[in-house]
Each structure stands twice: as C-alpha cells, then as structure tokens.
Design a protein around this motif. Structure first.
Motif, PDB file in Angstrom:
ATOM      1  N   UNK A  64      -4.217  23.908 -35.398  1.00  0.00           N
ATOM      2  CA  UNK A  64      -3.230  23.131 -35.906  1.00  0.00           C
ATOM      3  C   UNK A  64      -2.267  23.968 -36.756  1.00  0.00           C
ATOM      4  N   UNK A  65      -1.043  23.795 -36.473  1.00  0.00           N
ATOM      5  CA  UNK A  65       0.290  24.106 -37.356  1.00  0.00           C
ATOM      6  C   UNK A  65       1.227  22.946 -37.143  1.00  0.00           C
ATOM      7  N   UNK A  66       2.125  22.965 -38.239  1.00  0.00           N
ATOM      8  CA  UNK A  66       3.125  21.786 -37.832  1.00  0.00           C
ATOM      9  C   UNK A  66       4.301  22.195 -37.234  1.00  0.00           C
ATOM     10  N   UNK A  67       4.493  23.468 -37.005  1.00  0.00           N
ATOM     11  CA  UNK A  67       5.724  24.257 -36.550  1.00  0.00           C
ATOM     12  C   UNK A  67       5.724  23.750 -35.084  1.00  0.00           C
ATOM     13  N   UNK A 127      12.629  20.290 -24.987  1.00  0.00           N
ATOM     14  CA  UNK A 127      11.670  20.439 -25.909  1.00  0.00           C
ATOM     15  C   UNK A 127      11.782  19.810 -27.188  1.00  0.00           C
ATOM     16  N   UNK A 128      11.329  18.403 -27.307  1.00  0.00           N
ATOM     17  CA  UNK A 128      11.898  17.680 -28.043  1.00  0.00           C
ATOM     18  C   UNK A 128      11.243  16.593 -28.812  1.00  0.00           C
ATOM     19  N   UNK A 129       9.619  16.823 -28.645  1.00  0.00           N
ATOM     20  CA  UNK A 129       8.953  16.022 -29.644  1.00  0.00           C
ATOM     21  C   UNK A 129       7.668  16.678 -29.478  1.00  0.00           C
ATOM     22  N   UNK A 130       6.654  15.982 -30.609  1.00  0.00           N
ATOM     23  CA  UNK A 130       5.362  16.584 -30.497  1.00  0.00           C
ATOM     24  C   UNK A 130       4.536  16.419 -29.139  1.00  0.00           C
ATOM     25  N   UNK A 131       4.004  17.482 -28.946  1.00  0.00           N
ATOM     26  CA  UNK A 131       3.262  17.492 -27.607  1.00  0.00           C
ATOM     27  C   UNK A 131       3.204  18.779 -27.016  1.00  0.00           C
ATOM     28  N   UNK A 132       2.570  19.269 -25.922  1.00  0.00           N
ATOM     29  CA  UNK A 132       2.754  20.256 -24.939  1.00  0.00           C
ATOM     30  C   UNK A 132       3.891  20.395 -24.121  1.00  0.00           C
ATOM     31  N   UNK A 164       5.173  22.158 -31.354  1.00  0.00           N
ATOM     32  CA  UNK A 164       4.977  20.966 -30.721  1.00  0.00           C
ATOM     33  C   UNK A 164       3.615  20.628 -30.568  1.00  0.00           C
ATOM     34  N   UNK A 165       2.924  21.528 -29.635  1.00  0.00           N
ATOM     35  CA  UNK A 165       1.719  21.241 -28.811  1.00  0.00           C
ATOM     36  C   UNK A 165       0.429  21.109 -29.764  1.00  0.00           C
ATOM     37  N   UNK A 166       0.542  21.757 -31.078  1.00  0.00           N
ATOM     38  CA  UNK A 166      -0.459  21.845 -32.027  1.00  0.00           C
ATOM     39  C   UNK A 166      -0.155  20.794 -33.302  1.00  0.00           C
ATOM     40  N   UNK A 167       0.900  20.320 -33.359  1.00  0.00           N
ATOM     41  CA  UNK A 167       1.369  19.144 -34.506  1.00  0.00           C
ATOM     42  C   UNK A 167       0.381  18.203 -34.499  1.00  0.00           C
ATOM     43  N   UNK A 168       0.138  17.644 -33.340  1.00  0.00           N
ATOM     44  CA  UNK A 168      -0.814  16.300 -33.148  1.00  0.00           C
ATOM     45  C   UNK A 168      -2.143  16.547 -33.862  1.00  0.00           C
ATOM     46  N   UNK A 169      -2.723  17.800 -33.838  1.00  0.00           N
ATOM     47  CA  UNK A 169      -4.068  18.102 -34.240  1.00  0.00           C
ATOM     48  C   UNK A 169      -4.118  17.785 -35.841  1.00  0.00           C
ATOM     49  N   UNK A 170      -3.128  17.602 -36.604  1.00  0.00           N
ATOM     50  CA  UNK A 170      -3.098  17.432 -37.963  1.00  0.00           C
ATOM     51  C   UNK A 170      -4.159  16.245 -38.335  1.00  0.00           C
ATOM     52  N   UNK A 171      -4.085  15.257 -37.619  1.00  0.00           N
ATOM     53  CA  UNK A 171      -5.004  13.817 -37.730  1.00  0.00           C
ATOM     54  C   UNK A 171      -6.200  14.067 -37.021  1.00  0.00           C
ATOM     55  N   UNK A 172      -6.503  14.858 -36.219  1.00  0.00           N
ATOM     56  CA  UNK A 172      -7.824  15.117 -35.493  1.00  0.00           C
ATOM     57  C   UNK A 172      -8.929  15.138 -36.572  1.00  0.00           C
ATOM     58  N   UNK A 173      -8.763  16.358 -37.303  1.00  0.00           N
ATOM     59  CA  UNK A 173     -10.293  16.200 -38.381  1.00  0.00           C
ATOM     60  C   UNK A 173     -10.631  15.131 -38.705  1.00  0.00           C
ATOM     61  N   UNK A 174     -10.006  14.161 -39.377  1.00  0.00           N
ATOM     62  CA  UNK A 174     -10.308  13.035 -40.017  1.00  0.00           C
ATOM     63  C   UNK A 174     -10.943  12.073 -38.873  1.00  0.00           C
TER      64      UNK A 174
END
Length: 623
Positions: A79-82, A220-225, A84-94
């Motif tokens: 995860x990092x929030x810069x 390249x316009x939103x979260x996701x791969x 797009x592909x990895x930003x969705x992982x912010x919520x996954x651990x919880x």
C-alpha cells in the motif's frame, strides 16, 4: 470437458524442467516440509519473544495471540496512496482482520514493502532503481515474515516488480499457506490508441504539453490498476493461473461490494488454511506444473516481456530452473488468444467483459495446454478457475463462468486464435540472446534488416530524432542499459519517436540490453540482450553503419559483420557506467552482484549456484 492428457509438447517441457530441477527442487521441498508445524508457530516461542509479538494489540486479538490457540495470519502490503493501483489497499487490512477474527484466527499487519511506479519514473533517474526494487521487495517480505508469529500469510500487491518480489519473498517461507490478494483495475479511460497517437504528435512537436498531459490524465484517472495489458495486469493473470488468487478475483474493480467480499474471503480462507493439515503451502503449490501454467497464460495473452525475467526468478525461489528455451518452445504450441493493448485496441476491462480468466482457463484446459492437476489456494484442480464470483443476497458465491468468448475481437478460442503461436519470441544470433513481444507487432514489420545507429541512452536517441537524422530504414541500438550497467531501466521514451519513423514508411527496429516491458509497442524490439554490453556482450563492439538483422519471424538477431572482424574490435567504453543519478549509489552492490537477464536478472543466487556453494562448503569442511 477437460481432456485426460496434456499436450505432448507442454508435457515434455514440464518433464524436462522437472528433470533439470530435480536436485534443487528436492532440497527446497525438504526445507519446506521440515519447517511445517501442526500447532501455531508462536507456540514454540519463549515468553519474552511472544510478549513482544502482542504488546501493541488490544481486545480479543490480544487474547488470541497470547492464548497460543488461534492461528496467526500475516498481512504484507504494498500500500501507498500515491500509486493508483495500490491506493485501494488502505482499507484491506481492517477488512481482513475482522474476517479472520470471525473465522477463528487473528490477522496482523506484519510489514509493508516498497512499491515504485515505472510510469512515474519513466526516463528519470529513479527508473535505474526499478528492476532492483523487485529483490528489495523480496527481502522486505522476508523481513515481515521472519518473526515466525504466523501460520499463513496474505500478500497484497499488484504491479511490475511488486508481485514477483512478494512471490520470491513468500517462497523463501515456502512452508506457509500464502494467498495473493489483488485490488482490481480502474475504469476504462481514454482509449490507448488515442493516447499513443497524442504521444507521437507530441514527439513531432505537433501537440502541446498541455494536450499531452490532458490525454495522459484521461488514461490514468482513478484508483485501480492501469488498464493496458502491461506487467501489472500480466502479473495478475499469471498469478491467478498459478492458483494463488481466489478464483475470478483478479480483475474485479476496487470500490465495489464484490471486491470487499473477495478480500474478506481471502482472510477467512487464510485462517482455514492455517488450521488444516491438508492445505498446501505456497512452496507446494508453485511446482513445475504451476510455473508452466503461468508461462502458457502469459504466452496465450501476449503478456509482458518482463516475465521472461520475473518468472525464472520466481521459479528459482522454489528450486525450479526455468529458461528462455522453455518460453520459446512453449510459444511454438500455445496460440495467441488475447488482443489487449498494446496487442490490440481493447483494455483489460474489455477482456474481462469478453469472458476473461474463466474463458481463458476453459479454452486452455480443453486444449490440454495447461496442467489441470495442480494445487491451488482454492483447493485441488485448475477446474475451479473456470468459476466466477458473484454476490447473491450479500453472500459470496461462485458459478461457472463463460466457457466461450463473448467478444472474439478481444478474446478467442483455441480453434480461431489471433495467431497460431504465443506472443513472445526468443531471438538469438551472433549478438547474443534476446526476447521480442511479437504479438504487438504487425507481421509485415517483424523482420528488419538495416544499418545500425548506436546510442548509449534515450536522450541521445531523442536528440537525433528531433534533428531529423533518422529518416531512413534503421536499427536503433541502445546499449549499456543492462542490469550491471545502470539497473536495466525501461526505455519507453524511445517508443513515440520510433513509432513516428515507422509511420513515415521506414523499416525500423530496436535492439537493446535494456527493457521495454509489458507496454512494448508496435516496433519490433529485441530487448534484454544478454550478455549485456557492459558485461562483455557484442553490442559493445557494434559501430554506426553496421548492418543488423532483427527477425521476429525466424527468431534471429545478428550483425552482418564477419565474426573475426567483430571479435577484433575494441569494445566501446560504457560512458554512463560510473555516473550516479538520484539514489543510484544505493544499488552499487546490486549492480556488481546481479545475474544475467536470461537467468532472472536477480541478485539472489540461482538454485544451481546455491547447490554449488553448499557442495563447496561441505568439501571445505570435510577437507
């Protein structure tokens, strides 16, 4: 119906990989089986060690860890929030922690790994760190798992070097049941062909920077791969084909109820696997059959050339010796079934809508081109990956996916392929060995014979292009771009100019010891040439005006220069070898230790090298 036998060539290649790897695979499995436990791993810890492991936890999870009964699940995330592909992982651990709790386990965030984006670092100094980041990620994964608190693991990663790095690290803890957890692609944006067109206009000075930026940001316009079929999406498809994703989870978009449900199920499945003595570990899942299935899926869809380095490195971590010859020989019998940009105009969302992984699995199984009798995180048998996940009244269920393509312009069956052979080709000749992504190149452009123009970096090429020095048939050679020279950066800055030259009617090819990766375009590109120029490769002996033949049809890469003349030439000095860019000095040791591209371009020893070192150590002790 799935055939009872596997295609004879696929079977023969799998058998020769197994034979070649017999000693190293046996040693690996002995280590894996010796490390397996039936009780929670932390049960053998001293009290002081264990206390450190739950000092920061509160509530029921604290009691679960302290009680030495409930299994522990490691979460390792990129995860990092810069990005797009990895930003969705912010919520996954919880989500995972809650799901694990309800299943009778406890999940902890064990560690993060770096995730750099080749799209951001293209043409920048940071790109020289890119290839080596895979091995850093592998080591970071190992650090996260080294606390021995865990009985299974979930690895969260998507892109380029990240998934291979997670796999290499995970396989060094091969006794653990490990599942990879995807996050899914962003929605489709500006069509890739239009983006490419504007890039070429900008290269010619016919589009402004503002127009180029508008096109790029519409792509390249939103979260996701990213939705083109580059290394990131190739990673995802290959990993599912190897049985390390939950079936059908790969290309489900982020931010949807189904994505959350699949992530929670991954958490529950990790707990179940930790409790079961029958659940396979990742070291048992990734065998010769799974590796071949991954290669076949890559070839059948025209996937990223980066995997000609990543898959040998991943296989090596499991004691398996995979070579470029295996890729080449499989390519001769695996038809090209996918047409996703840069191989066509569609993107990965169109591929999924056409039937996606489920249809691909069905076609390959029924043609006998993949091994059905494999172990997976979902149970035994690749048949399970014909299934597609759905939510019914809030419950996650799987149903049979489409067995045949719903859009043959994007995905086809074995009986009507886009090409009778796979999307990758190994080239060899007096300049060494290389790979070409032929699926992205029109047949009339796959063979080029022309005079060479030699460059030592992308900027030299761009200057020559802008000065109109390349308006002719030409083989562009960009050397000293290998892992030992400057870390093997991707060279996509070459693509717009080369594309313009081809569109002007010239026969154009590229030869380089660097990378072009999954976004390799319409130019026939002999990439990852090995041996690389700075390590004694013959690219260092080429001169402007030498006639080169780059033939993706016949699989040849050669200089039409007498061998004695070529051998007698003094190698050109690698001008950029000792110039340090941003952060590059951190990887000086990596450049000295890295192996050849055709052996995975890794700083880790191959299975053969490990065996030799062990034998040498035994000999020294006995002496």
């Amino acid at each position: 119906m799935t055939p009872t036998s596997v295609h004879p060539v696929v079977r023969e290649i799998t058998e020769r990989i197994a034979e070649r790897s017999s000693a190293t695979r046996r040693e690996y499995l002995e280590r894996v089986r010796a490390a397996k436990r039936t009780e929670p791993a932390r049960a053998n810890m001293a009290c002081s060690n264990l206390a450190h492991g739950f000092a920061a936890i509160s509530g029921t999870d604290r009691e679960s860890v302290k009680g030495l009964v409930r299994p522990g699940v490691a979460i390792v995330s990129a995860y990092n929030d810069m990005l797009s592909a990895h930003k969705p992982y912010a919520e996954f651990p919880d989500w995972i922690k809650e799901a694990a709790r309800h299943e009778g386990g406890v999940a902890q965030f064990a560690g993060g790994v770096p995730a750099m984006c080749d799209g951001i670092t293209q043409g920048r100094d940071g790109m020289e760190l890119s290839m080596f980041s895979r091995d850093v990620i592998a080591m970071a994964t190992g650090v996260a798992l080294s606390h021995e608190m865990f009985d299974s693991a979930l690895l969260l990663g998507i892109c380029d070097k990240i998934v291979p790095g997670l796999l290499i690290g995970g396989l060094t803890f091969g006794h653990l049941p490990i599942t990879l957890v995807p996050a899914g692609p962003m929605p489709s944006g500006l069509p890739n062909g239009e983006k490419s067109r504007i890039r070429q206009l900008f290269a010619e000075g016919k589009a402004t920077r503002e127009e180029l930026l508008e096109a790029e940001s519409a792509s390249y316009h939103s979260p996701g791969t990213c939705t083109f079929y580059g290394t990131a999406n190739s990673n995802q498809l290959v990993v599912e084909m190897m049985g390390l994703h939950l079936p059908g989870s790969t290309f489900v978009p982020p931010g949807t109820p189904l994505r959350r449900a699949l992530t929670e199920e991954a958490g529950r499945n990790a707990v179940r696997a930790a409790k079961s003595e029958e659940a396979p570990s990742i070291g048992e899942i990734i065998d010769e059959r799974a590796i071949v299935n991954g290669v076949v899926a890559l070839l059948a869809t025209g996937g990223s050339t980066n995997h000609t380095m990543h898959l040998p490195a991943v296989a090596s971590a499991a004691g398996i010796q995979l070579t470029w010859d295996d890729f080449s020989d499989l390519s001769s019998v695996v038809p090209l079934l996918g047409s996703v940009y840069p191989n066509g105009s569609a993107d990965i969302n169109h591929f999924t809508a056409a039937g996606g992984v489920q249809t691909l699995v069905s076609e390959l199984l029924e043609a006998g081109l993949v091994h059905p009798d494999v172990r997976t995180v979902a149970g035994d048998g690749l048949e399970r990956y014909r299934q597609q996940p759905f939510l019914e009244d809030g419950e996650l269920v799987w149903r049979e996916g489409p067995a045949r393509s719903l859009d043959t312009s994007v995905l086809r069956g074995v009986s009507e392929p886009f090409d009778t052979e796979g999307g990758l080709r190994v080239l060899e000749g007096n300049l060494g060995r290389s790979v070409m992504k032929v699926s992205a190149v029109k047949q009339q452009h796959r063979s080029v014979t022309a005079q060479a123009r030699i460059f030592d970096d992308q900027e030299q090429f761009k200057a020559a292009f802008q000065a109109d020095e390349l308006n002719r048939d030409v083989v562009v050679v960009v050397r000293n771009q290998g892992p030992q020279a400057n870390g093997m950066p991707e060279l996509h800055g070459l693509s717009p100019g080369l594309g313009v030259l081809q569109d002007r009617g010239y026969q154009v090819a590229l030869v380089t010891d660097g990378r072009m990766s999954g976004a390799s375009g319409k130019i026939p590109s002999a990439i990852q040439v090995t041996p690389e120029a700075s390590a004694g490769g013959r690219l260092a002996r080429l001169r402007d005006g030498d006639v080169l033949r780059v033939d993706g049809e016949q699989g040849t890469l050669e200089a039409l220069v007498p061998d004695d003349e070529l051998a007698a030439r003094e190698p050109a000095a690698p001008a950029a070898l000792h110039q340090f860019g941003t952060g590059r000095e951190l990887f000086a040791t990596f450049r000295q230790a890295v192996g050849r591209a055709d052996q995975g371009a890794s700083v880790f020893p191959t299975p053969e090298q490990q065996t030799q070192a062990q034998q040498q150590s035994r000999d020294e002790i006995s002496a």
